[in-house]
Motif scaffolding. Structure first.
Motif, PDB file in Angstrom:
ATOM      1  N   GLN A 149     -14.203   6.998   7.396  1.00  0.00           N
ATOM      2  CA  GLN A 149     -14.148   6.008   7.695  1.00  0.00           C
ATOM      3  C   GLN A 149     -14.065   4.864   9.023  1.00  0.00           C
ATOM      4  O   GLN A 149     -15.002   3.349   8.905  1.00  0.00           O
ATOM      5  CB  GLN A 149     -13.070   4.520   6.572  1.00  0.00           C
ATOM      6  CG  GLN A 149     -13.053   5.033   4.971  1.00  0.00           C
ATOM      7  CD  GLN A 149     -12.914   6.632   5.013  1.00  0.00           C
ATOM      8  OE1 GLN A 149     -13.634   7.012   4.301  1.00  0.00           O
ATOM      9  NE2 GLN A 149     -11.559   6.601   5.104  1.00  0.00           N
ATOM     10  N   LEU A 166      -7.613   8.118   7.281  1.00  0.00           N
ATOM     11  CA  LEU A 166      -7.829   8.738   5.485  1.00  0.00           C
ATOM     12  C   LEU A 166      -8.951   9.164   5.067  1.00  0.00           C
ATOM     13  O   LEU A 166      -9.800   9.322   5.951  1.00  0.00           O
ATOM     14  CB  LEU A 166      -8.028   7.070   5.273  1.00  0.00           C
ATOM     15  CG  LEU A 166      -6.160   6.708   5.487  1.00  0.00           C
ATOM     16  CD1 LEU A 166      -6.803   5.201   5.281  1.00  0.00           C
ATOM     17  CD2 LEU A 166      -5.400   6.959   4.689  1.00  0.00           C
ATOM     18  N   ASP A 170     -11.452   9.252  10.907  1.00  0.00           N
ATOM     19  CA  ASP A 170     -12.027   9.815   9.703  1.00  0.00           C
ATOM     20  C   ASP A 170     -12.634   9.249   9.668  1.00  0.00           C
ATOM     21  O   ASP A 170     -14.336   8.742   9.953  1.00  0.00           O
ATOM     22  CB  ASP A 170     -10.987   8.897   9.102  1.00  0.00           C
ATOM     23  CG  ASP A 170     -10.797   7.629   8.501  1.00  0.00           C
ATOM     24  OD1 ASP A 170     -11.406   6.811   8.966  1.00  0.00           O
ATOM     25  OD2 ASP A 170      -9.047   7.239   8.331  1.00  0.00           O
ATOM     26  N   THR A 223     -10.460   9.042   2.511  1.00  0.00           N
ATOM     27  CA  THR A 223     -11.272   7.836   1.943  1.00  0.00           C
ATOM     28  C   THR A 223     -10.319   7.089   1.791  1.00  0.00           C
ATOM     29  O   THR A 223      -9.395   7.035   2.365  1.00  0.00           O
ATOM     30  CB  THR A 223     -10.955   8.589  -0.409  1.00  0.00           C
ATOM     31  OG1 THR A 223      -9.769   9.018   0.002  1.00  0.00           O
ATOM     32  CG2 THR A 223     -11.902   9.726   0.033  1.00  0.00           C
ATOM     33  N   PRO A 224     -11.268   5.579   1.254  1.00  0.00           N
ATOM     34  CA  PRO A 224     -10.208   4.556   1.198  1.00  0.00           C
ATOM     35  C   PRO A 224      -9.632   4.221   0.625  1.00  0.00           C
ATOM     36  O   PRO A 224      -9.407   4.961  -0.712  1.00  0.00           O
ATOM     37  CB  PRO A 224     -11.493   3.317   1.016  1.00  0.00           C
ATOM     38  CG  PRO A 224     -12.525   4.471   0.953  1.00  0.00           C
ATOM     39  CD  PRO A 224     -12.695   5.607   0.561  1.00  0.00           C
ATOM     40  N   LEU A 225      -8.262   3.956   0.612  1.00  0.00           N
ATOM     41  CA  LEU A 225      -7.351   3.367  -0.101  1.00  0.00           C
ATOM     42  C   LEU A 225      -7.246   2.391  -1.966  1.00  0.00           C
ATOM     43  O   LEU A 225      -7.945   1.923  -1.405  1.00  0.00           O
ATOM     44  CB  LEU A 225      -5.909   2.764   0.637  1.00  0.00           C
ATOM     45  CG  LEU A 225      -5.499   4.303   1.445  1.00  0.00           C
ATOM     46  CD1 LEU A 225      -3.764   3.334   2.943  1.00  0.00           C
ATOM     47  CD2 LEU A 225      -4.148   4.677   0.725  1.00  0.00           C
ATOM     48  N   THR A 256       0.753  -1.153  -0.301  1.00  0.00           N
ATOM     49  CA  THR A 256      -0.214   0.323  -0.222  1.00  0.00           C
ATOM     50  C   THR A 256       0.907   0.880   0.092  1.00  0.00           C
ATOM     51  O   THR A 256       0.477   2.456  -0.733  1.00  0.00           O
ATOM     52  CB  THR A 256      -0.944   0.261   1.215  1.00  0.00           C
ATOM     53  OG1 THR A 256      -2.349  -1.328   1.265  1.00  0.00           O
ATOM     54  CG2 THR A 256      -1.825   1.220   1.443  1.00  0.00           C
ATOM     55  N   ASN A 269     -11.479   4.819  10.963  1.00  0.00           N
ATOM     56  CA  ASN A 269     -10.191   4.462  12.000  1.00  0.00           C
ATOM     57  C   ASN A 269     -10.075   5.593  12.678  1.00  0.00           C
ATOM     58  O   ASN A 269      -9.862   6.610  12.287  1.00  0.00           O
ATOM     59  CB  ASN A 269      -9.531   4.721  10.109  1.00  0.00           C
ATOM     60  CG  ASN A 269      -9.362   3.616   8.980  1.00  0.00           C
ATOM     61  OD1 ASN A 269     -10.164   2.743   9.587  1.00  0.00           O
ATOM     62  ND2 ASN A 269      -9.894   4.120   8.026  1.00  0.00           N
TER      63      ASN A 269
END
Length: 167
Positions: free
Chosen positions: A137, A163, A135, A165-167, A70, A139
């Motif tokens: 999401q 984050l 965040d 947005t999601p990776l 990632t 997280n």
């Protein structure tokens, strides 16, 4: 200044000089992944400037929670925009000390939000004596070292990568 030793003394014009956010993160040795990402997106220049910022800085340990695949993918030139969005999500304009965050949490009955340079919000809450950032999401990251005051803002070390947005 004691010239022969290069030591600043009280009363010297630069005896109390503080370093920039960027310089401090480089010199600490705890943010090598963050530094590489800042250089890749040229945000190192911004955090070495005069404008005040607060950065929720993921340590190398925080980045190590992501897979090396990632991280490698994010660092590719074709992903520069996504990387920059992620890094500006760690930043808030102005100096936001832990006491200011706690004050906002008290006023918000244990919850507060802060708008990042990226434009999205980070939620803050309390877990015991710790400030937790969440965040979009869900997280979460815990501030592990607060209030590293620099000449151009504040560094708060976080234990996970948050984050926009999601990776």
């Amino acid at each position: 200044m004691i010239p022969a030793l290069g030591i600043a003394q009280a009363g010297d014009d630069y005896a109390d000089f503080k370093k920039t956010i960027y310089t401090t993160t480089v010199e600490s040795g705890n943010y090598t992944t963050l530094i590489s990402a800042l250089k890749a997106t040229e945000l190192d220049i911004l955090l070495d400037g005069d404008a005040p910022f607060t950065i929720f800085a993921p340590s190398d340990r925080a980045f190590n929670k992501l897979s090396s695949e990632t991280i490698s993918k994010l660092m590719r030139p074709e992903n520069n925009k996504k990387l920059k969005e992620m890094l500006t999500y760690f930043m808030v304009a102005g100096s936001l000390s832990a006491s200011k965050i706690l004050n906002a949490l008290v006023k918000g009955n244990g919850k507060a939000t802060f708008t990042t340079v990226q434009g999205k919000k980070i939620k803050a809450s309390i877990d015991g004596v710790d400030i937790i950032l969440t965040d979009g999401q869900g997280n979460q990251a815990r501030i592990t070292v607060a209030d590293s005051d620099q000449c151009n803002g504040i560094i708060h070390t976080i234990d996970s990568v948050i984050l926009p947005t999601p990776l």
